[in-house]
Design a protein around this motif. Structure first.
Motif, mmCIF file in Angstrom:
data_model
loop_
_atom_site.group_PDB
_atom_site.id
_atom_site.type_symbol
_atom_site.label_atom_id
_atom_site.label_comp_id
_atom_site.label_asym_id
_atom_site.label_seq_id
_atom_site.Cartn_x
_atom_site.Cartn_y
_atom_site.Cartn_z
ATOM 1 N N LEU A 46 0.840 -1.200 0.000
ATOM 2 C CA LEU A 46 0.000 0.000 0.000
ATOM 3 C C LEU A 46 0.872 1.246 0.000
ATOM 4 O O LEU A 46 1.916 1.286 0.651
ATOM 5 C CB LEU A 46 -0.908 0.008 1.230
ATOM 6 C CG LEU A 46 -1.905 -1.136 1.333
ATOM 7 C CD1 LEU A 46 -2.607 -1.093 2.683
ATOM 8 C CD2 LEU A 46 -2.918 -1.062 0.215
ATOM 9 N N ARG A 47 0.425 2.241 -0.735
ATOM 10 C CA ARG A 47 1.115 3.525 -0.702
ATOM 11 C C ARG A 47 0.874 4.162 0.659
ATOM 12 O O ARG A 47 -0.193 3.975 1.256
ATOM 13 C CB ARG A 47 0.574 4.450 -1.783
ATOM 14 C CG ARG A 47 0.918 4.030 -3.192
ATOM 15 C CD ARG A 47 0.280 4.950 -4.179
ATOM 16 N NE ARG A 47 -1.167 4.658 -4.163
ATOM 17 C CZ ARG A 47 -2.033 5.108 -5.046
ATOM 18 N NH1 ARG A 47 -1.634 5.904 -5.999
ATOM 19 N NH2 ARG A 47 -3.291 4.789 -4.985
ATOM 20 N N PRO A 48 1.825 4.931 1.145
ATOM 21 C CA PRO A 48 1.588 5.620 2.420
ATOM 22 C C PRO A 48 0.454 6.626 2.269
ATOM 23 O O PRO A 48 0.293 7.237 1.216
ATOM 24 C CB PRO A 48 2.910 6.319 2.724
ATOM 25 C CG PRO A 48 3.811 6.064 1.579
ATOM 26 C CD PRO A 48 3.139 5.177 0.598
ATOM 27 N N LEU A 49 -0.319 6.769 3.303
ATOM 28 C CA LEU A 49 -1.419 7.735 3.293
ATOM 29 C C LEU A 49 -0.868 9.128 3.571
ATOM 30 O O LEU A 49 0.075 9.291 4.353
ATOM 31 C CB LEU A 49 -2.462 7.363 4.342
ATOM 32 C CG LEU A 49 -3.249 6.094 4.057
ATOM 33 C CD1 LEU A 49 -4.108 5.714 5.259
ATOM 34 C CD2 LEU A 49 -4.127 6.256 2.833
ATOM 35 N N PRO A 50 -1.462 10.132 2.943
ATOM 36 C CA PRO A 50 -0.991 11.508 3.186
ATOM 37 C C PRO A 50 -1.424 12.007 4.560
ATOM 38 O O PRO A 50 -2.256 11.392 5.227
ATOM 39 C CB PRO A 50 -1.670 12.309 2.071
ATOM 40 C CG PRO A 50 -2.895 11.528 1.738
ATOM 41 C CD PRO A 50 -2.545 10.082 1.972
ATOM 42 N N ALA A 51 -0.902 13.129 4.934
ATOM 43 C CA ALA A 51 -1.291 13.762 6.197
ATOM 44 C C ALA A 51 -2.699 14.330 6.076
ATOM 45 O O ALA A 51 -3.168 14.632 4.981
ATOM 46 C CB ALA A 51 -0.311 14.871 6.548
ATOM 47 N N VAL A 52 -3.365 14.464 7.199
ATOM 48 C CA VAL A 52 -4.729 14.987 7.229
ATOM 49 C C VAL A 52 -4.790 16.388 6.614
ATOM 50 O O VAL A 52 -5.764 16.745 5.955
ATOM 51 C CB VAL A 52 -5.263 14.995 8.684
ATOM 52 C CG1 VAL A 52 -6.581 15.707 8.787
ATOM 53 C CG2 VAL A 52 -5.376 13.579 9.209
ATOM 54 N N GLU A 53 -3.733 17.148 6.769
ATOM 55 C CA GLU A 53 -3.702 18.516 6.245
ATOM 56 C C GLU A 53 -3.736 18.550 4.716
ATOM 57 O O GLU A 53 -3.961 19.601 4.117
ATOM 58 C CB GLU A 53 -2.454 19.261 6.739
ATOM 59 C CG GLU A 53 -2.417 19.489 8.231
ATOM 60 C CD GLU A 53 -1.991 18.251 9.019
ATOM 61 O OE1 GLU A 53 -1.282 17.378 8.469
ATOM 62 O OE2 GLU A 53 -2.391 18.155 10.184
ATOM 63 N N SER A 54 -3.506 17.420 4.065
ATOM 64 C CA SER A 54 -3.462 17.409 2.601
ATOM 65 C C SER A 54 -4.846 17.285 1.953
ATOM 66 O O SER A 54 -4.957 17.357 0.730
ATOM 67 C CB SER A 54 -2.568 16.267 2.111
ATOM 68 O OG SER A 54 -3.144 15.026 2.471
ATOM 69 N N VAL A 55 -5.886 17.115 2.754
ATOM 70 C CA VAL A 55 -7.241 17.062 2.200
ATOM 71 C C VAL A 55 -7.541 18.410 1.559
ATOM 72 O O VAL A 55 -7.367 19.451 2.204
ATOM 73 C CB VAL A 55 -8.287 16.746 3.296
ATOM 74 C CG1 VAL A 55 -9.697 16.820 2.732
ATOM 75 C CG2 VAL A 55 -8.035 15.383 3.909
ATOM 76 N N PRO A 56 -7.959 18.424 0.281
ATOM 77 C CA PRO A 56 -8.251 19.709 -0.372
ATOM 78 C C PRO A 56 -9.335 20.487 0.381
ATOM 79 O O PRO A 56 -10.354 19.926 0.768
ATOM 80 C CB PRO A 56 -8.754 19.300 -1.760
ATOM 81 C CG PRO A 56 -8.259 17.919 -1.966
ATOM 82 C CD PRO A 56 -8.175 17.294 -0.611
ATOM 83 N N GLN A 57 -9.091 21.757 0.575
ATOM 84 C CA GLN A 57 -10.042 22.627 1.260
ATOM 85 C C GLN A 57 -10.854 23.390 0.225
ATOM 86 O O GLN A 57 -10.281 24.087 -0.611
ATOM 87 C CB GLN A 57 -9.321 23.599 2.183
ATOM 88 C CG GLN A 57 -8.511 22.914 3.276
ATOM 89 C CD GLN A 57 -9.389 22.122 4.230
ATOM 90 O OE1 GLN A 57 -10.280 22.675 4.849
ATOM 91 N NE2 GLN A 57 -9.134 20.840 4.339
ATOM 92 N N ALA A 61 -12.657 14.715 3.408
ATOM 93 C CA ALA A 61 -12.888 15.056 1.993
ATOM 94 C C ALA A 61 -14.385 15.135 1.701
ATOM 95 O O ALA A 61 -14.838 16.046 0.992
ATOM 96 C CB ALA A 61 -12.210 14.031 1.089
ATOM 97 N N ILE A 62 -15.151 14.216 2.253
ATOM 98 C CA ILE A 62 -16.605 14.249 2.072
ATOM 99 C C ILE A 62 -17.181 15.511 2.694
ATOM 100 O O ILE A 62 -18.048 16.170 2.100
ATOM 101 C CB ILE A 62 -17.259 12.984 2.659
ATOM 102 C CG1 ILE A 62 -16.893 11.760 1.816
ATOM 103 C CG2 ILE A 62 -18.779 13.137 2.758
ATOM 104 C CD1 ILE A 62 -17.271 10.428 2.442
ATOM 105 N N ASP A 63 -16.707 15.883 3.871
ATOM 106 C CA ASP A 63 -17.176 17.119 4.516
ATOM 107 C C ASP A 63 -16.905 18.332 3.627
ATOM 108 O O ASP A 63 -17.758 19.216 3.494
ATOM 109 C CB ASP A 63 -16.500 17.311 5.871
ATOM 110 C CG ASP A 63 -17.029 16.376 6.941
ATOM 111 O OD1 ASP A 63 -18.090 15.753 6.737
ATOM 112 O OD2 ASP A 63 -16.359 16.259 7.995
ATOM 113 N N GLN A 64 -15.723 18.384 3.033
ATOM 114 C CA GLN A 64 -15.402 19.503 2.143
ATOM 115 C C GLN A 64 -16.321 19.507 0.925
ATOM 116 O O GLN A 64 -16.774 20.551 0.469
ATOM 117 C CB GLN A 64 -13.937 19.433 1.700
ATOM 118 C CG GLN A 64 -12.953 19.760 2.795
ATOM 119 C CD GLN A 64 -13.169 21.155 3.343
ATOM 120 O OE1 GLN A 64 -13.276 22.129 2.601
ATOM 121 N NE2 GLN A 64 -13.239 21.262 4.669
#
Length: 124
Positions: free
Chosen positions: A28-39, A81-84
């Motif tokens: 599995l690819r590493p998951l990004p940081a939470v801050e990387s979710v597009p705003q 991401a869904i929230d955004q």
């Protein structure tokens, strides 16, 4: 002809089954940081967007679920991401109702969120 079919069936039934092919797990690819979710650039916060629509937001405390840390991070990223996306949609609908037609911004932002979600490898 019936004897040949019966003979072929009997031979096939008695022959050993082929060994199952076991594929090596794909790393599995590493998951990004939470801050990387597009705003999404909206005039509503996530909380305001959920208050503006009938189905209320269900908040999940992932820390209390006893999940694997990778699963927790994955779900946190997806939910953010869904929230955004919800905030963007409700804000855009509000803009359209006011006569403001910034539709291209909406599609670009939704595409950015969708592209981000496609980069995430779900837990096995």
């Amino acid at each position: 002809m019936k004897r040949f079919a019966l003979l072929a069936f009997t031979i096939a039934a008695c022959s050993p089954a082929p060994e199952p092919v076991v594929k090596a797990p794909v790393p599995l690819r590493p998951l990004p940081a939470v801050e990387s979710v597009p705003q999404a650039d909206t005039h509503l916060s996530v909380e305001e967007a959920y208050q503006a629509i009938p189905p209320r937001r269900t908040v999940v405390d992932l820390e209390d679920e006893g999940l694997d840390p990778r699963d927790t991070l994955y779900l946190d990223l997806v939910f953010r991401a869904i929230d955004q996306s919800v905030a963007l949609r409700v804000s855009t609908l509000s803009d359209f109702r006011k006569g403001e037609r910034k539709g291209t911004h909406y599609f670009q932002a939704q595409n950015k969120i969708a592209a981000f979600l496609k980069t995430l490898d779900p837990p096995p």
